[in-house]
Structures are given as structure tokens and as C-alpha cells.
Motif scaffolding. Structure first.
Motif, short mmCIF file in Angstrom:
data_model
loop_
_atom_site.label_atom_id
_atom_site.label_comp_id
_atom_site.label_asym_id
_atom_site.label_seq_id
_atom_site.Cartn_x
_atom_site.Cartn_y
_atom_site.Cartn_z
N ALA A 1 -1.80 38.26 -24.92
CA ALA A 1 -1.18 39.44 -25.51
C ALA A 1 -0.48 39.05 -26.80
O ALA A 1 0.06 37.95 -26.91
CB ALA A 1 -0.19 40.05 -24.52
N ILE B 1 4.45 41.81 -26.75
CA ILE B 1 3.81 42.67 -25.77
C ILE B 1 3.55 41.85 -24.52
O ILE B 1 2.81 40.87 -24.57
CB ILE B 1 2.47 43.25 -26.30
CG1 ILE B 1 2.74 44.10 -27.54
CG2 ILE B 1 1.78 44.08 -25.22
CD1 ILE B 1 1.49 44.63 -28.18
N HIS C 1 1.96 40.50 -21.25
CA HIS C 1 0.60 40.55 -20.74
C HIS C 1 0.65 40.93 -19.27
O HIS C 1 1.33 40.31 -18.48
CB HIS C 1 -0.10 39.20 -20.90
CG HIS C 1 -1.51 39.21 -20.41
ND1 HIS C 1 -2.50 39.87 -21.09
CD2 HIS C 1 -2.08 38.70 -19.30
CE1 HIS C 1 -3.63 39.75 -20.43
NE2 HIS C 1 -3.39 39.04 -19.33
N ARG C 2 -0.05 41.99 -18.95
CA ARG C 2 -0.13 42.45 -17.57
C ARG C 2 -1.60 42.53 -17.20
O ARG C 2 -2.43 42.85 -18.05
CB ARG C 2 0.51 43.83 -17.43
CG ARG C 2 1.98 43.82 -17.74
CD ARG C 2 2.58 45.20 -17.49
NE ARG C 2 3.93 45.21 -18.01
CZ ARG C 2 4.35 46.00 -18.99
NH1 ARG C 2 3.53 46.86 -19.54
NH2 ARG C 2 5.58 45.92 -19.41
N ASN D 1 -3.49 45.53 -18.43
CA ASN D 1 -3.84 45.63 -19.85
C ASN D 1 -5.31 45.27 -20.09
O ASN D 1 -5.99 45.88 -20.89
CB ASN D 1 -2.96 44.72 -20.69
CG ASN D 1 -1.54 45.25 -20.83
OD1 ASN D 1 -1.23 46.35 -20.37
ND2 ASN D 1 -0.68 44.46 -21.44
N SER D 2 -5.80 44.24 -19.39
CA SER D 2 -7.20 43.83 -19.56
C SER D 2 -8.14 44.92 -19.06
O SER D 2 -9.15 45.21 -19.69
CB SER D 2 -7.47 42.54 -18.80
OG SER D 2 -6.73 41.48 -19.36
N LEU E 1 -8.02 47.79 -21.57
CA LEU E 1 -8.78 47.44 -22.76
C LEU E 1 -10.28 47.53 -22.50
O LEU E 1 -11.04 48.04 -23.33
CB LEU E 1 -8.41 46.03 -23.24
CG LEU E 1 -9.08 45.56 -24.53
CD1 LEU E 1 -8.75 46.49 -25.69
CD2 LEU E 1 -8.66 44.15 -24.86
#
Length: 175
Positions: free
Chosen positions: A13, A17, A19-20, A23-24, A27
């Protein structure tokens, strides 16, 4: 800082921001949606090109226009098809993983300006009031200047992509 125990997927990330894992996935969903829309746009562009050709053919067959006007109509519509296909190729390049390029948009602009120049030239053949004729000539001069600027931009774009020749290396057409 790399953490060997971090098993997250995807790129790290950006700073600031967190990274969780979601999020992937988000995206990936957005990327899939983008590709789906681009495929729809591709099909729409092809349909539009076919439609333009069909309407052009219908206009030529049905129209009560002179031979010179038919040639101008065909030329303008074919140039419009070229614009649509150039945008189609740009979308396809993006779908194949390529980066968005400036050159196709410059080419589309040049073709569009040529279409407008043809339109003005046709209108200039029809006798009109001198003030309107001056306006059309001014419009023609502006389009010609715009075309010159875009062709210069295209040349600069292509020139900037050339790799420099190392010193002492002969060019291909030198003996």
C-alpha cells in the motif's frame, strides 16, 4: 520495511494507506469492472464503425447528390470510421496491458481536423455573402493552423521515442 511473515497479496500500500486484505480484493474487483467496461466500449466502437459505413452506403445509394458531393461524403465518413477505429485500437492496447499513449489521440485530432477542413472547402464552393465567406476562410485558416500544430506534436512525440545513437556508431543508411 519487509515483514517476512506478511502473507498479503498484491503490491504494498502507498505510504499513509494501511494495507488490508480487503484492499486487494477491492482492487481486483475494480480492475475486472474496468476491463468489462472496456470490452463493452470495444464492441460499441466496432458497432459504431459498421453503422457509419452502413449509413454512408445508404446515403450514397438513396441520395440525390452530385458525384463530387458523393466523393466528399464518402471521404468524410471514411475518415470518421478511421477516428473510431483509432480509438478502438487504443482501447485494445490498454486491454492488452499497454499504457495509454498520446500518439493515437493526436492522430484522431489530425483526422478530425481534416474532416472539418473538407467540410469548409465544400461550403466555400457554394456562393454566399462576402462576410460569411470571410468567416469560412478564417475557419479554414484556424483548422490549418491546428493541423500544423498537431502534426508538429506527432513528429515531436515520435522523435522523443527514438533512442540516441551511441557515439561512433554508424546509422543504418550510412556506408
Amino acid at each position: 520495511m519487509d515483514n517476512p511473515t506478511d502473507k498479503s497479496l498484491g503490491p504494498p500500500a502507498p505510504a499513509g494507506i494501511p494495507h488490508r486484505p480487503g484492499n486487494s480484493r477491492l482492487l481486483a474487483m475494480l480492475t475486472a469492472a474496468e476491463h468489462g467496461i472496456l470490452y463493452l466500449v470495444s464492441f460499441a466502437l466496432l458497432a459504431l464503425a459498421v453503422g457509419i459505413l452502413a449509413l454512408m452506403t445508404l446515403t450514397i445509394v438513396q441520395g440525390g447528390v452530385s458525384g463530387a458531393e458523393k466523393i466528399i461524403i464518402i471521404l468524410e465518413e471514411l475518415l470518421l470510421v478511421l477516428i473510431v477505429l483509432e480509438i478502438f485500437v487504443t482501447v485494445q492496447t490498454h486491454l492488452e496491458g499497454g499504457r495509454l499513449q498520446l500518439e493515437p489521440f493526436i492522430i484522431v485530432g489530425i483526422i478530425a481536423i481534416i474532416r472539418h477542413i473538407l467540410s469548409v472547402v465544400v461550403r466555400l464552393t457554394i456562393p454566399v455573402h462576402p462576410a460569411e465567406s470571410r468567416q469560412q476562410l478564417t475557419e479554414l485558416a484556424i483548422y490549418a493552423g491546428s493541423a500544423f500544430i498537431l502534426v508538429t506534436a506527432l513528429a515531436l512525440t515520435r522523435w522523443s521515442r527514438r533512442r540516441p545513437t551511441p557515439p561512433g556508431t554508424a546509422l543504418p543508411d550510412e556506408n
